[in-house]
Design a protein around this motif. Structure first.
Motif, PDB file in Angstrom:
ATOM      1  N   TRP A   1       5.759  -6.932   8.493  1.00 30.00           N
ATOM      2  CA  TRP A   1       5.328  -5.767   7.732  1.00 30.00           C
ATOM      3  C   TRP A   1       6.194  -4.569   8.096  1.00 30.00           C
ATOM      4  N   THR A   2       6.581  -3.782   7.092  1.00 31.61           N
ATOM      5  CA  THR A   2       7.393  -2.595   7.313  1.00 31.61           C
ATOM      6  C   THR A   2       6.640  -1.370   6.829  1.00 31.61           C
ATOM      7  N   LEU A   3       6.549  -0.374   7.704  1.00 30.89           N
ATOM      8  CA  LEU A   3       5.893   0.887   7.395  1.00 30.89           C
ATOM      9  C   LEU A   3       6.975   1.944   7.208  1.00 30.89           C
ATOM     10  N   TYR A   4       7.065   2.476   5.993  1.00 31.11           N
ATOM     11  CA  TYR A   4       8.027   3.522   5.669  1.00 31.11           C
ATOM     12  C   TYR A   4       7.295   4.857   5.588  1.00 31.11           C
ATOM     13  N   ARG A   5       7.887   5.880   6.160  1.00 26.05           N
ATOM     14  CA  ARG A   5       7.334   7.233   6.053  1.00 26.05           C
ATOM     15  C   ARG A   5       8.450   8.164   5.602  1.00 26.05           C
ATOM     16  N   GLU A   6       8.126   9.046   4.671  1.00 22.59           N
ATOM     17  CA  GLU A   6       9.082  10.062   4.222  1.00 22.59           C
ATOM     18  C   GLU A   6       8.331  11.371   4.094  1.00 22.59           C
ATOM     19  N   TRP A   7       8.952  12.461   4.555  1.00 20.14           N
ATOM     20  CA  TRP A   7       8.295  13.766   4.498  1.00 20.14           C
ATOM     21  C   TRP A   7       9.326  14.857   4.331  1.00 20.14           C
ATOM     22  N   GLY A   8       8.858  15.996   3.858  1.00 28.33           N
ATOM     23  CA  GLY A   8       9.735  17.148   3.684  1.00 28.33           C
ATOM     24  C   GLY A   8       9.150  18.126   2.688  1.00 28.33           C
TER      25      GLY A   8
ATOM     26  N   TYR B   1       5.410  17.516   1.350  1.00 27.23           N
ATOM     27  CA  TYR B   1       4.832  16.217   0.998  1.00 27.23           C
ATOM     28  C   TYR B   1       5.014  15.237   2.138  1.00 27.23           C
ATOM     29  N   TYR B   2       4.212  14.184   2.096  1.00 24.52           N
ATOM     30  CA  TYR B   2       4.283  13.096   3.071  1.00 24.52           C
ATOM     31  C   TYR B   2       3.935  11.819   2.323  1.00 24.52           C
ATOM     32  N   GLU B   3       4.817  10.841   2.368  1.00 25.75           N
ATOM     33  CA  GLU B   3       4.576   9.571   1.683  1.00 25.75           C
ATOM     34  C   GLU B   3       4.606   8.443   2.710  1.00 25.75           C
ATOM     35  N   ILE B   4       3.649   7.541   2.609  1.00 24.13           N
ATOM     36  CA  ILE B   4       3.556   6.393   3.505  1.00 24.13           C
ATOM     37  C   ILE B   4       3.491   5.134   2.642  1.00 24.13           C
ATOM     38  N   VAL B   5       4.353   4.172   2.934  1.00 21.59           N
ATOM     39  CA  VAL B   5       4.391   2.918   2.176  1.00 21.59           C
ATOM     40  C   VAL B   5       4.378   1.764   3.168  1.00 21.59           C
ATOM     41  N   LEU B   6       3.522   0.789   2.930  1.00 29.63           N
ATOM     42  CA  LEU B   6       3.447  -0.412   3.755  1.00 29.63           C
ATOM     43  C   LEU B   6       3.754  -1.611   2.873  1.00 29.63           C
ATOM     44  N   GLN B   7       4.798  -2.386   3.267  1.00 29.76           N
ATOM     45  CA  GLN B   7       5.210  -3.540   2.472  1.00 29.76           C
ATOM     46  C   GLN B   7       5.407  -4.753   3.376  1.00 29.76           C
ATOM     47  N   GLN B   8       5.077  -5.910   2.844  1.00 28.09           N
ATOM     48  CA  GLN B   8       5.345  -7.141   3.570  1.00 28.09           C
ATOM     49  C   GLN B   8       6.768  -7.581   3.254  1.00 28.09           C
ATOM     50  N   ASP B   9       7.490  -8.053   4.281  1.00 32.57           N
ATOM     51  CA  ASP B   9       8.852  -8.523   4.040  1.00 32.57           C
ATOM     52  C   ASP B   9       8.857 -10.024   3.738  1.00 32.57           C
ATOM     53  N   LEU B  10      10.020 -10.560   3.467  1.00 31.91           N
ATOM     54  CA  LEU B  10      10.134 -11.967   3.069  1.00 31.91           C
ATOM     55  C   LEU B  10       9.843 -12.945   4.193  1.00 31.91           C
TER      56      LEU B  10
ATOM     57  N   MET C   1       0.848  -1.166   0.000  1.00 36.53           N
ATOM     58  CA  MET C   1       0.000   0.000   0.000  1.00 36.53           C
ATOM     59  C   MET C   1       0.893   1.228   0.000  1.00 36.53           C
ATOM     60  N   ARG C   2       0.402   2.253  -0.664  1.00 36.80           N
ATOM     61  CA  ARG C   2       1.186   3.480  -0.777  1.00 36.80           C
ATOM     62  C   ARG C   2       0.259   4.683  -0.889  1.00 36.80           C
ATOM     63  N   ILE C   3       0.610   5.754  -0.185  1.00 35.00           N
ATOM     64  CA  ILE C   3      -0.118   7.020  -0.292  1.00 35.00           C
ATOM     65  C   ILE C   3       0.905   8.149  -0.388  1.00 35.00           C
ATOM     66  N   TYR C   4       0.666   9.052  -1.316  1.00 37.72           N
ATOM     67  CA  TYR C   4       1.487  10.253  -1.462  1.00 37.72           C
ATOM     68  C   TYR C   4       0.567  11.451  -1.252  1.00 37.72           C
ATOM     69  N   MET C   5       0.936  12.341  -0.311  1.00 34.17           N
ATOM     70  CA  MET C   5       0.120  13.506   0.014  1.00 34.17           C
ATOM     71  C   MET C   5       0.952  14.780  -0.105  1.00 34.17           C
TER      72      MET C   5
ATOM     73  N   ASP D   1      -1.932  -4.809  12.886  1.00 36.65           N
ATOM     74  CA  ASP D   1      -1.216  -3.720  13.563  1.00 36.65           C
ATOM     75  C   ASP D   1      -0.580  -2.771  12.549  1.00 36.65           C
ATOM     76  N   ALA D   2      -0.022  -3.338  11.481  1.00 39.46           N
ATOM     77  CA  ALA D   2       0.618  -2.520  10.444  1.00 39.46           C
ATOM     78  C   ALA D   2      -0.410  -1.657   9.716  1.00 39.46           C
ATOM     79  N   ILE D   3      -1.546  -2.225   9.386  1.00 37.21           N
ATOM     80  CA  ILE D   3      -2.594  -1.467   8.695  1.00 37.21           C
ATOM     81  C   ILE D   3      -3.154  -0.380   9.604  1.00 37.21           C
ATOM     82  N   ALA D   4      -3.296  -0.674  10.887  1.00 33.37           N
ATOM     83  CA  ALA D   4      -3.780   0.337  11.839  1.00 33.37           C
ATOM     84  C   ALA D   4      -2.795   1.503  11.922  1.00 33.37           C
ATOM     85  N   ALA D   5      -1.500   1.213  11.946  1.00 37.05           N
ATOM     86  CA  ALA D   5      -0.487   2.270  11.991  1.00 37.05           C
ATOM     87  C   ALA D   5      -0.491   3.082  10.697  1.00 37.05           C
ATOM     88  N   PHE D   6      -0.661   2.409   9.569  1.00 35.78           N
ATOM     89  CA  PHE D   6      -0.737   3.084   8.265  1.00 35.78           C
ATOM     90  C   PHE D   6      -1.918   4.048   8.241  1.00 35.78           C
ATOM     91  N   THR D   7      -3.078   3.558   8.668  1.00 38.10           N
ATOM     92  CA  THR D   7      -4.295   4.371   8.685  1.00 38.10           C
ATOM     93  C   THR D   7      -4.157   5.552   9.641  1.00 38.10           C
TER      94      THR D   7
END
Length: 86
Positions: A30-37, A17-26, A1-5, A55-61
């Motif tokens: 689940w890893t939640l990445y956030r980037e902003w600036g 901007y603020y970008e949030i990416v949720l990815q499943q690892d191998l 899942m990915r959102i760019y705002m 838990d990962a989806i709740a944190a993403f939301t």
């Protein structure tokens, strides 16, 4: 899942901007990445690891909703339903 705002651009400043990416690892976690600036400027990032999908989806939301409340507008979303904006 990915959102760019983004925020609305102000006269002489680039939008923030603020970008949030949720990815499943191998390994099934689940890893939640956030980037902003500011576009074209300095950025910051953060990475959080979750063992459970719910838990990962709740944190993403929660991260998405917090930024929407701060005035960020969703520009792009992938892999999830449209955000619920109040």
């Amino acid at each position: 899942m990915r959102i760019y705002m983004q925020t609305k651009p102000v006269a002489a400043e680039s939008p923030r901007y603020y970008e949030i990416v949720l990815q499943q690892d191998l390994l099934g976690g689940w890893t939640l990445y956030r980037e902003w600036g500011q576009q074209g400027g300095r950025t910051s990032s953060k990475r959080e690891i979750y063992l459970e999908r719910d838990d990962a989806i709740a944190a993403f939301t929660q991260a998405r909703d917090a930024q929407v409340k701060r005035g960020f507008l969703v520009v792009f979303s992938q892999g999830l339903e449209a955000p619920h904006v109040r």
